[in-house]
Design a protein around this motif. Structure first.
Motif, short mmCIF file in Angstrom:
data_model
loop_
_atom_site.label_atom_id
_atom_site.label_comp_id
_atom_site.label_asym_id
_atom_site.label_seq_id
_atom_site.Cartn_x
_atom_site.Cartn_y
_atom_site.Cartn_z
N GLU A 34 -123.48 65.59 1.89
CA GLU A 34 -122.94 64.26 2.21
C GLU A 34 -122.22 63.70 0.99
OE1 GLU A 34 -122.55 61.98 4.84
OE2 GLU A 34 -121.60 60.90 3.20
N SER A 43 -121.76 55.58 11.61
CA SER A 43 -123.06 55.51 12.29
C SER A 43 -123.86 54.31 11.82
CB SER A 43 -123.86 56.79 12.06
OG SER A 43 -123.12 57.89 12.51
N GLY A 47 -122.63 49.34 16.71
CA GLY A 47 -123.44 48.32 17.38
C GLY A 47 -124.74 48.86 17.94
N ILE A 49 -125.17 50.06 21.08
CA ILE A 49 -125.36 49.93 22.54
C ILE A 49 -125.45 51.34 23.10
CG2 ILE A 49 -124.39 49.08 24.71
CD1 ILE A 49 -122.63 47.17 23.13
N PHE A 171 -117.21 67.82 -0.48
CA PHE A 171 -116.83 69.22 -0.28
C PHE A 171 -115.42 69.25 0.28
CE2 PHE A 171 -116.70 71.01 4.03
CZ PHE A 171 -116.28 72.30 3.75
N PHE A 329 -115.82 58.97 18.84
CA PHE A 329 -115.11 57.70 18.97
C PHE A 329 -116.04 56.50 19.12
CE2 PHE A 329 -111.57 55.14 21.25
CZ PHE A 329 -111.20 54.56 20.05
N ARG A 330 -116.02 55.81 20.25
CA ARG A 330 -116.78 54.55 20.39
C ARG A 330 -118.21 54.78 20.88
NH1 ARG A 330 -113.27 49.54 22.50
NH2 ARG A 330 -114.86 48.54 21.21
N GLY A 332 -120.63 57.34 19.73
CA GLY A 332 -121.37 58.37 18.98
C GLY A 332 -122.87 58.19 19.03
N LEU A 333 -123.34 56.94 19.04
CA LEU A 333 -124.79 56.74 19.09
C LEU A 333 -125.32 57.21 20.43
CD1 LEU A 333 -127.14 55.03 17.44
CD2 LEU A 333 -124.94 55.37 16.38
N VAL A 334 -124.66 56.79 21.49
CA VAL A 334 -125.20 57.11 22.81
C VAL A 334 -125.01 58.60 23.15
CG1 VAL A 334 -123.18 56.13 23.99
CG2 VAL A 334 -125.24 56.54 25.26
C1 LIG Z 1 -117.79 48.69 14.78
C2 LIG Z 1 -118.32 49.88 15.51
C3 LIG Z 1 -119.11 49.70 16.64
C4 LIG Z 1 -119.65 50.80 17.32
N1 LIG Z 1 -120.51 50.59 18.35
C5 LIG Z 1 -121.08 51.65 19.00
C6 LIG Z 1 -122.04 51.44 20.02
O1 LIG Z 1 -122.40 50.31 20.34
N2 LIG Z 1 -122.57 52.54 20.64
C7 LIG Z 1 -122.20 53.81 20.31
O2 LIG Z 1 -122.69 54.76 20.92
N3 LIG Z 1 -121.29 54.03 19.32
C8 LIG Z 1 -120.73 52.99 18.66
N4 LIG Z 1 -119.81 53.19 17.66
C9 LIG Z 1 -119.34 54.56 17.41
C10 LIG Z 1 -120.31 55.36 16.59
O3 LIG Z 1 -120.76 54.57 15.50
C11 LIG Z 1 -119.61 56.65 16.09
O4 LIG Z 1 -119.08 57.35 17.18
C12 LIG Z 1 -120.62 57.54 15.38
O5 LIG Z 1 -121.26 56.84 14.35
C13 LIG Z 1 -119.97 58.79 14.81
O6 LIG Z 1 -120.97 59.48 14.10
P1 LIG Z 1 -120.60 60.65 13.09
O7 LIG Z 1 -121.88 61.17 12.54
O8 LIG Z 1 -119.68 61.61 13.76
O9 LIG Z 1 -119.71 59.94 11.96
P2 LIG Z 1 -120.14 59.17 10.62
O10 LIG Z 1 -121.30 58.30 10.84
O11 LIG Z 1 -118.90 58.56 10.07
O12 LIG Z 1 -120.62 60.35 9.68
C14 LIG Z 1 -119.75 61.30 9.11
C15 LIG Z 1 -120.27 61.60 7.72
O13 LIG Z 1 -119.54 62.68 7.16
C16 LIG Z 1 -119.40 62.43 5.77
N5 LIG Z 1 -118.28 63.23 5.26
C17 LIG Z 1 -117.00 63.23 5.75
N6 LIG Z 1 -116.24 64.10 5.05
C18 LIG Z 1 -117.04 64.67 4.11
C19 LIG Z 1 -116.81 65.64 3.07
N7 LIG Z 1 -115.62 66.23 2.87
N8 LIG Z 1 -117.86 65.99 2.27
C20 LIG Z 1 -119.09 65.42 2.47
N9 LIG Z 1 -119.35 64.49 3.44
C21 LIG Z 1 -118.35 64.13 4.26
C22 LIG Z 1 -119.14 60.93 5.71
O14 LIG Z 1 -119.40 60.39 4.43
C23 LIG Z 1 -120.10 60.41 6.77
O15 LIG Z 1 -121.36 60.05 6.24
C24 LIG Z 1 -119.32 52.11 16.92
C25 LIG Z 1 -118.54 52.31 15.77
C26 LIG Z 1 -118.06 51.20 15.06
C27 LIG Z 1 -117.26 51.43 13.81
#
Ligand SMILES: Cc1cc2nc3c(=O)[nH]c(=O)nc-3n(C[C@H](O)[C@H](O)[C@H](O)COP(=O)(O)OP(=O)(O)OC[C@H]3O[C@@H](n4cnc5c(N)ncnc54)[C@H](O)[C@@H]3O)c2cc1C
Length: 365
Positions: A34, A43, A47, A49, A171, A329-330, A332-334
């Motif tokens: 990370e 993440s 929100g 939801i 990385f 996208f919107r 990811g949690l669910v």
């Molecule tokens: C305002 C807002 C409201 C939302 N509300 C909801 C909701 O109500 N319900 C819902 O289901 N979803 C919601 N979402 C969407 C959800 O948050 C995301 O879809 C989800 O968090 C994506 O998860 P992830 O693990 O793919 O990405 P992230 O949480 O962004 O994790 C990716 C990780 O990869 C790491 N990383 C990237 N590149 C590198 C690299 N080269 N080397 C090392 N580490 C790296 C980053 O630092 C990060 O920690 C919301 C998002 C936002 C912004």
């Protein structure tokens, strides 16, 4: 000699952490790389939801992941509380959707996916100032409190010998031999790799372009979302409300989230006065009693967007030991528990929990 873990996961958002959990449940060891301290990006910012906004207007591939995830969340939450004493605050507080011009589609979707639903009774609107249109009440829809869920998962994984965290480690280069990644080069040195899983959220498009210039990059790009947090008391609001494109979410301690913006700003994650004012205005217009509430916090996150919000969950079609789980996208949690399960099914080559074809890297959309 240092043991090489079975799977090297890059990214410790909800997708990376739940993939790690699912992989260790399948008997594998994982290393999690990370670039920040764990789990501070999308993440953390979301929100929580546990239902897409108007899921009946979205692709079936999203609903299929949602259906499976909703069955997994209660047990996941229970398991995390028992093992870590950190409560992810999975809370089936219910969701009120005030305006539904497409109520027939909404009802059909709820019936198909076994979501308890009814036309919302009037008293639910007593605290709100809005003009309901076919309002829908979904009494069993839950939320999770993002930072707590992530902390709980991080703690859970930290309790397992087969998990190694390497934080504050960026990385951006691979050693590729005969269409296999043999090692990754990082700011903390080089690591040998058996299998590389990219759970890098909004950075996945940019990263795959940089790592694998000869292959098609994964079409995931950042979309900023801003949120605010208002001070309120337990009981002021006891369920979530979605009013057109914005929502209020009460947390278990009474505080209320108002979200969110959807902005194309590349990787710029700064918060803006305009967004704060607009979210605040929305909150106090919808729920006038919030006029007196202090605005406690304002933040932004970068959602990992794909064209229609369907994530990529697949083994790389060209490079033998690389997988991708990104682009939620919107939602990811669910969608996370089901995405993690499907990713593990594909990596360990067992019967997939759901049809993997809509999530393939080679799809055309
Ligand atoms: C305002 C807002 C409201 C939302 N509300 C909801 C909701 O109500 N319900 C819902 O289901 N979803 C919601 N979402 C969407 C959800 O948050 C995301 O879809 C989800 O968090 C994506 O998860 P992830 O693990 O793919 O990405 P992230 O949480 O962004 O994790 C990716 C990780 O990869 C790491 N990383 C990237 N590149 C590198 C690299 N080269 N080397 C090392 N580490 C790296 C980053 O630092 C990060 O920690 C919301 C998002 C936002 C912004």
């Amino acid at each position: 000699m240092k043991k090489i873990m079975d799977i090297t996961i890059v990214g410790s958002g909800i997708i990376g952490l739940l993939s790690a959990k699912s992989l260790i449940d399948a008997g594998l060891s994982v290393q999690i790389i990370e670039k920040n301290a764990a789990s501070l990006e999308s993440s953390w910012a979301g929100g929580g939801i546990l239902l897409p906004l108007y899921p009946w207007r979205q692709k079936k591939a999203i609903s299929e992941l949602v259906r499976l995830s909703l069955t997994l969340y209660p047990r996941l939450s229970e398991q995390l509380i028992q093992a870590t004493m950190v409560d992810p605050e999975w809370w089936p507080c219910g969701l009120l959707i005030s305006k539904n011009p497409d109520i027939d589609m909404a009802m059909q979707w709820c019936e198909k996916y076994s979501i308890k639903h009814c036309l919302a009774p009037k008293p639910l609107f007593k605290s709100f100032h809005t003009n309901p249109l076919n309002p829908l009440w979904l009494p069993e829809i839950a939320q999770a409190r993002n930072p707590r869920l992530l902390k709980s998962l991080r703690t859970f994984l930290g309790q397992h010998n087969q998990v190694e965290f390497v934080e504050n480690c960026t990385f951006n280069k691979v050693v590729l031999k005969n269409k296999r990644v043999t090692a990754i080069e990082t700011s903390s040195g080089n690591f040998s790799v058996n299998h590389l899983l990219l759970a890098t959220g909004a950075w996945t498009g940019q990263l795959t372009e940089q790592l694998f210039p000869k292959y098609q990059p994964v079409a995931v790009s950042p979309v900023k979302g801003q949120m605010i947090l208002l001070d309120a008391k337990v009981g002021d609001l006891t369920f979530m409300i979605l009013d057109q494109q914005r929502y209020l979410i009460p947390r278990a301690d009474g505080k209320i989230l108002a979200g969110s913006t959807v902005e194309q700003t590349e990787f710029n994650k700064s918060v803006t006065d305009n967004a704060r004012a607009s979210l605040h205005q929305f909150a106090i217009e919808l729920m006038p009693s919030l006029k007196k509430a202090l605005l406690l916090h304002h933040w932004a996150g970068l959602r990992p967007a794909t064209k229609e919000g369907v994530p990529y969950i697949d083994l790389h079609p060209e490079i033998q030991n690389v997988s991708i789980n990104a682009g939620h996208f919107r939602n990811g949690l669910v969608m996370a528990p089901a995405s993690a399960q499907l990713m593990t099914d594909l990596i360990v080559d067992r019967t997939p929990s759901l049809d993997p074809s809509p999530y393939q890297l080679t799809r055309t959309d």
